[in-house]
Design a protein around this motif. Structure first.
Motif, short mmCIF file in Angstrom:
data_model
loop_
_atom_site.label_atom_id
_atom_site.label_comp_id
_atom_site.label_asym_id
_atom_site.label_seq_id
_atom_site.Cartn_x
_atom_site.Cartn_y
_atom_site.Cartn_z
N CYS A 1 7.36 9.63 9.48
CA CYS A 1 7.27 9.40 8.03
C CYS A 1 5.83 9.20 7.57
O CYS A 1 5.54 9.35 6.39
CB CYS A 1 8.13 8.21 7.63
SG CYS A 1 7.70 6.68 8.48
N LEU A 2 4.93 8.84 8.52
CA LEU A 2 3.51 8.58 8.24
C LEU A 2 3.35 7.29 7.42
O LEU A 2 4.23 6.99 6.63
CB LEU A 2 2.85 9.76 7.51
CG LEU A 2 2.87 11.09 8.26
CD1 LEU A 2 2.28 12.20 7.37
CD2 LEU A 2 2.10 11.02 9.58
N MET B 1 4.57 -2.76 7.08
CA MET B 1 3.83 -3.55 6.09
C MET B 1 4.52 -4.91 5.90
O MET B 1 5.75 -4.96 5.74
CB MET B 1 3.75 -2.80 4.76
CG MET B 1 2.86 -1.56 4.87
SD MET B 1 2.76 -0.65 3.33
CE MET B 1 4.31 0.26 3.35
N SER C 1 0.82 -1.21 0.00
CA SER C 1 0.00 0.00 0.00
C SER C 1 0.86 1.26 0.00
O SER C 1 2.01 1.23 0.45
CB SER C 1 -0.85 0.06 1.27
OG SER C 1 -1.61 -1.10 1.40
N SER C 2 0.28 2.36 -0.45
CA SER C 2 0.98 3.64 -0.40
C SER C 2 0.02 4.79 -0.64
O SER C 2 -0.85 4.71 -1.51
CB SER C 2 2.07 3.69 -1.48
OG SER C 2 2.65 4.97 -1.53
N THR C 3 0.20 5.85 0.11
CA THR C 3 -0.48 7.12 -0.16
C THR C 3 0.54 8.14 -0.65
O THR C 3 0.51 8.58 -1.80
CB THR C 3 -1.20 7.64 1.11
OG1 THR C 3 -2.13 6.66 1.54
CG2 THR C 3 -1.93 8.95 0.83
N ARG C 4 1.47 8.50 0.24
CA ARG C 4 2.43 9.55 -0.07
C ARG C 4 3.34 9.21 -1.24
O ARG C 4 3.54 10.02 -2.15
CB ARG C 4 3.34 9.85 1.15
CG ARG C 4 2.68 10.67 2.21
CD ARG C 4 3.11 10.21 3.58
NE ARG C 4 2.48 8.95 3.87
CZ ARG C 4 1.28 8.82 4.45
NH1 ARG C 4 0.63 9.88 4.85
NH2 ARG C 4 0.75 7.62 4.65
N THR C 5 3.92 8.03 -1.21
CA THR C 5 4.93 7.69 -2.23
C THR C 5 4.28 7.63 -3.60
O THR C 5 4.80 8.18 -4.58
CB THR C 5 5.59 6.35 -1.87
OG1 THR C 5 6.03 6.43 -0.51
CG2 THR C 5 6.75 6.05 -2.79
N ARG D 1 8.18 15.11 0.05
CA ARG D 1 8.40 13.92 -0.77
C ARG D 1 8.33 14.29 -2.26
O ARG D 1 9.13 13.82 -3.08
CB ARG D 1 7.34 12.84 -0.47
CG ARG D 1 7.36 12.27 0.96
CD ARG D 1 8.60 11.45 1.23
NE ARG D 1 8.74 10.34 0.32
CZ ARG D 1 8.11 9.16 0.42
NH1 ARG D 1 7.30 8.95 1.44
NH2 ARG D 1 8.31 8.18 -0.45
N HIS E 1 14.22 2.64 2.91
CA HIS E 1 13.24 3.58 2.33
C HIS E 1 14.00 4.86 1.97
O HIS E 1 13.87 5.89 2.62
CB HIS E 1 12.15 3.85 3.37
CG HIS E 1 10.90 4.48 2.79
ND1 HIS E 1 10.76 4.83 1.47
CD2 HIS E 1 9.73 4.84 3.40
CE1 HIS E 1 9.57 5.37 1.28
NE2 HIS E 1 8.92 5.38 2.43
N GLN F 1 12.32 8.38 1.41
CA GLN F 1 11.82 8.95 2.65
C GLN F 1 12.94 9.65 3.42
O GLN F 1 12.80 10.80 3.85
CB GLN F 1 11.22 7.84 3.52
CG GLN F 1 10.68 8.31 4.86
CD GLN F 1 9.44 9.16 4.70
OE1 GLN F 1 8.48 8.73 4.09
NE2 GLN F 1 9.46 10.38 5.22
N ARG G 1 7.99 -0.60 -5.17
CA ARG G 1 7.74 -0.80 -3.72
C ARG G 1 7.45 -2.28 -3.53
O ARG G 1 6.48 -2.81 -4.07
CB ARG G 1 6.58 0.07 -3.24
CG ARG G 1 6.13 -0.29 -1.83
CD ARG G 1 5.20 0.72 -1.21
NE ARG G 1 5.92 1.90 -0.78
CZ ARG G 1 5.50 2.74 0.18
NH1 ARG G 1 4.35 2.52 0.79
NH2 ARG G 1 6.20 3.80 0.51
N1 CP Z 1 5.86 7.48 4.23
C1 CP Z 1 5.40 6.76 3.19
O1 CP Z 1 6.17 6.16 2.44
O2 CP Z 1 4.06 6.78 3.04
P1 CP Z 1 3.20 5.83 2.08
O3 CP Z 1 3.33 4.43 2.61
O4 CP Z 1 1.81 6.37 2.19
O5 CP Z 1 3.74 5.93 0.69
#
Ligand code: CP
Ligand code: NVA
Length: 298
Positions: free
Chosen positions: A257-258, A222, A49-53, A285, A128, A131, A101
């Motif tokens: 890093c969230l 994860m 999963s990912s939001t930011r990346t 980012r 990472h 990040q 990823r």
């Molecule tokens: N910090 C980071 O990589 O966030 P995501 O998992 O949302 O991409």
């Protein structure tokens, strides 16, 4: 051909040139007409999963004149057992770069070895890098050079984020203190590979004392979901909270890093008191990864 597979393999010169360029990309976001990815398609191949990346790479590639192509690993033949090296050889004939990823670091390295296109590690179990380059950029944007400063990481000290911090400490000359239970500290082998000024302790208070930056990451990375109950038990207390902040320098930054899990690795009050920094860090980012893409194709 350049790749960005780990902080371990990045030279200090490369780090400095990416961080300097990120500053310009950020300042000139609305005005720059440079399009180093014009005419290019970049694949984002994600197994986690990912939001930011994901969003920062998709937006960044577009802003640099390219087209992103998001591929969920489970929706392509890779998820049904096609080999990484075969996937790499197919994508390498069709796209201009790949952002991956996944779980094993060896898989990103195998992809890079066979694809014949620039490849970026967008998080593995080991590192990472995008990040940590962003975190250093954010620290320096707010407080000046990180060299000689004290960074305290609290929580799961053996996962990808602190490991990339370890290699950054060696490259950039700052002190890294890892506050973690014994079983969540980096291995001696990793510590000797990193070679920086790095200490590991179970003593949270000692690690926080006089720190310039307090940093944390999730307790359950994860892929480690099956270990969640045990991790929450053992890591309980390894939290950034007001007591930790009081021990750090008065102008210390708190970063994450969230995604964040309030009440676990950070408490609600400390998270919200530092939300400006934490969401600047998330925004950065985009700017840092544009600099990475530009560095990789030039
Ligand atoms: N910090 C980071 O990589 O966030 P995501 O998992 O949302 O991409
Ligand atoms: N250590 C975390 C980082 C998330 C950005 C994980 O791997 O899930």
């Amino acid at each position: 051909m350049k790749h960005l597979l780990s902080v371990e393999k990045l030279t200090r010169d490369a780090v400095e040139s990416i961080l300097a360029a990120a500053k310009s990309w950020k300042a000139e976001r609305r005005t720059s007409s440079r399009r180093p990815l014009a005419g290019q398609v970049w694949a984002l191949l994600f197994s986690k999963s990912s939001t930011r990346t994901r969003v920062s790479f998709e937006v960044g590639i577009r802003e640099l004149g390219g087209q992103p192509l998001f591929l969920s690993a489970n929706e392509i033949q890779l998820g049904r057992g096609e080999l990484i090296k075969d996937t790499a050889r197919v994508l390498g004939r069709m796209v201009h770069g790949a952002i991956i990823r996944t779980f094993a670091q060896a898989d990103v390295e195998e992809f890079a070895a066979h694809a014949g296109i620039p490849t970026i590690n967008a998080l593995t179990d080991d590192e990472h890098p995008c990040q940590i380059l962003t975190d250093v950029f954010t620290y320096q944007e707010k407080r000046g050079p990180i060299q000689g400063k004290v960074v305290t990481f609290v929580g799961d000290g053996a996962c990808n984020v602190p490991v990339s911090w370890m290699f950054a400490a060696a490259a950039l000359g700052f002190e890294l203190r890892i506050a973690a239970p014994k079983e969540f500290q980096p291995s001696p082998e990793l510590l000797s590979r990193a070679r920086g000024k790095i200490s590991c302790t179970e003593d949270l208070r000692a690690a926080a004392k006089g720190a310039d930056l307090l940093y944390t990451d999730v307790w359950v990375s994860m892929g480690k979901e099956a270990e969640a109950p045990e991790r929450v038990k053992v890591l309980g207390g390894y939290q950034i909270n007001q007591a930790m902040v009081k021990l750090a320098k008065p102008d210390a930054l708190v970063m994450h890093c969230l995604p964040a899990y309030r009440g676990k690795e950070i408490d609600e009050a400390t998270f919200e008191a530092n939300a400006q920094t934490i969401f600047d860090q998330a925004e950065n980012r985009l700017h840092v990864q544009k600099a990475i893409l530009d560095w990789i194709v030039c």
